[in-house]
Design a protein around this motif. Sequence first.
Motif, short mmCIF file in Angstrom:
data_model
loop_
_atom_site.label_atom_id
_atom_site.label_comp_id
_atom_site.label_asym_id
_atom_site.label_seq_id
_atom_site.Cartn_x
_atom_site.Cartn_y
_atom_site.Cartn_z
N VAL A 66 0.74 -1.20 -0.06
CA VAL A 66 -0.13 0.06 -0.13
C VAL A 66 1.02 1.46 0.10
CG1 VAL A 66 -1.53 1.30 1.44
CG2 VAL A 66 -1.90 -1.34 1.26
N LYS A 67 2.06 1.02 0.75
CA LYS A 67 2.92 2.32 0.94
C LYS A 67 4.41 2.09 0.14
CE LYS A 67 0.84 3.56 5.16
NZ LYS A 67 1.00 4.09 6.80
N PRO A 101 7.14 -2.53 -5.09
CA PRO A 101 7.59 -3.98 -4.77
C PRO A 101 9.19 -4.19 -4.54
CG PRO A 101 6.09 -3.96 -6.84
CD PRO A 101 6.19 -2.55 -6.28
N PHE A 102 10.15 -3.35 -5.46
CA PHE A 102 11.44 -3.30 -5.33
C PHE A 102 11.82 -2.69 -3.87
CE2 PHE A 102 11.04 -3.43 -9.82
CZ PHE A 102 11.79 -4.70 -10.10
N SER A 103 11.31 -1.77 -3.34
CA SER A 103 11.61 -1.21 -2.32
C SER A 103 11.34 -2.17 -1.22
CB SER A 103 10.90 0.22 -1.88
OG SER A 103 11.35 1.24 -2.86
N LEU A 104 10.14 -2.98 -1.18
CA LEU A 104 9.91 -3.82 -0.20
C LEU A 104 10.74 -4.85 -0.27
CD1 LEU A 104 6.07 -5.36 0.21
CD2 LEU A 104 8.15 -6.88 0.05
N LEU A 105 11.18 -5.13 -1.26
CA LEU A 105 12.13 -6.59 -1.54
C LEU A 105 13.52 -6.19 -0.98
CD1 LEU A 105 11.37 -7.72 -4.91
CD2 LEU A 105 10.50 -8.85 -2.51
N VAL A 106 14.02 -4.83 -1.13
CA VAL A 106 15.18 -4.56 -0.75
C VAL A 106 15.40 -4.52 0.96
CG1 VAL A 106 17.00 -2.57 -0.36
CG2 VAL A 106 15.82 -3.12 -2.65
N GLY A 141 12.96 4.88 -3.28
CA GLY A 141 12.07 3.98 -2.47
C GLY A 141 12.42 4.36 -0.94
N TRP A 142 13.46 4.69 -0.31
CA TRP A 142 13.56 4.95 0.98
C TRP A 142 13.00 6.16 1.42
CZ3 TRP A 142 17.42 6.08 -2.80
CH2 TRP A 142 17.82 7.55 -3.09
N GLU A 143 12.30 7.02 0.53
CA GLU A 143 11.46 8.17 1.10
C GLU A 143 10.30 7.94 1.79
OE1 GLU A 143 11.54 10.63 -2.41
OE2 GLU A 143 13.29 11.35 -2.19
N ASN A 144 9.76 6.57 1.13
CA ASN A 144 8.36 6.10 1.68
C ASN A 144 8.55 5.23 2.88
OD1 ASN A 144 7.09 7.29 -0.31
ND2 ASN A 144 7.30 5.45 -1.82
N SER A 191 2.82 -1.55 12.59
CA SER A 191 2.19 -2.76 11.96
C SER A 191 2.56 -3.19 10.67
CB SER A 191 0.51 -2.76 11.61
OG SER A 191 0.12 -1.79 10.96
N GLU A 192 3.01 -2.09 9.74
CA GLU A 192 3.59 -2.44 8.52
C GLU A 192 5.10 -2.65 8.56
OE1 GLU A 192 0.68 0.62 6.07
OE2 GLU A 192 2.36 1.29 7.16
#
Length: 305
Positions: free
Chosen positions: A33-34, A37-42, A208-211, A218-219
């Motif tokens: 949601v925030k 995909p790549f930022s999540l995976l890193v 992506g680190w900005e988000n 919880s996230e």
Amino acid sequence: MTFNRPRLTASLYALMSISVWGVSFVSTKAVLVKLDPFSLLVIRFGIGALFLLLLLLLQRHRLYISIKYVPHLMVLGILGVFVHQVLQATALLTINASAAGWLISFSPIFTVILSLLFLHEKMNITKAVGMVLAVTGVLIVTSTRSGQSIQFAMNIGFLLMILSTLNWAVYSVLLKSLKIPYPPLVVTFYMCLLGLILTTPFIIRNRGWENLTLLDHSEWAHLLFLGVFVSGIAYWYWGRALEVLEASKVSMFLYLEPIATLVAAVLLLQEKVLLISVLGGIIIIIGVVIVNGQLVPILLRFLKK
């Protein structure tokens, strides 16, 4: 007939991996949601690699890998970690977690075919019956989750998820056939590290680190779960299962993944559970037990009591 403890232990490892991966779809969907995909995976690979490194140090494993096996690890890392996770995370942008949970159950079909072709594993009537039962159970669970049949949408998410199942089958067969002579924990660490290296350029490109500052408690908990349990422990246990069991048999546990996803959806998303779904879950479990050759030993132990 004797009770095969190593095979049962390997089956438990596979079951724990599948349970964690089933929940991962819900966690991934929550974080997407925030984050892209790549930022999540890193972040996920970074947490996973650090956790696995700590385990290696605590257990005093050597980190040395012969140059001979570096290409093997690169192929496994690219297919089983980078490509697989990118496909799934991208697919979850357009399909829901429940759909992803049951789509992955197609992977054992690909794994059995690849195992027959490349690992010379044999298909018998018992394994065939178990597969049919497991598939039937998956169809029951997934087609009745919301009280109505699932409608297939030929969107990019659906196609990516199907592609990820084929990719996972290739990874499982390769992991079994390459026979890398190092502990599964060491192999898992280097694959997770490779996933981190390959995805880092994308978070730099997308800034992506900005988000990350937008994430709540919880996230961040979902991210820790994805890093420690999904990228770390689950991959490690999957490798340990493949040390003992045939690739086709280990892959049968993927039929249980929709159940784990369903339970997570009920607990985290407050979805309703139908009685027919429970029946489908029982059928899946029976099918997996039959395929892994544990039904007769379990029955004999029960009758002796």
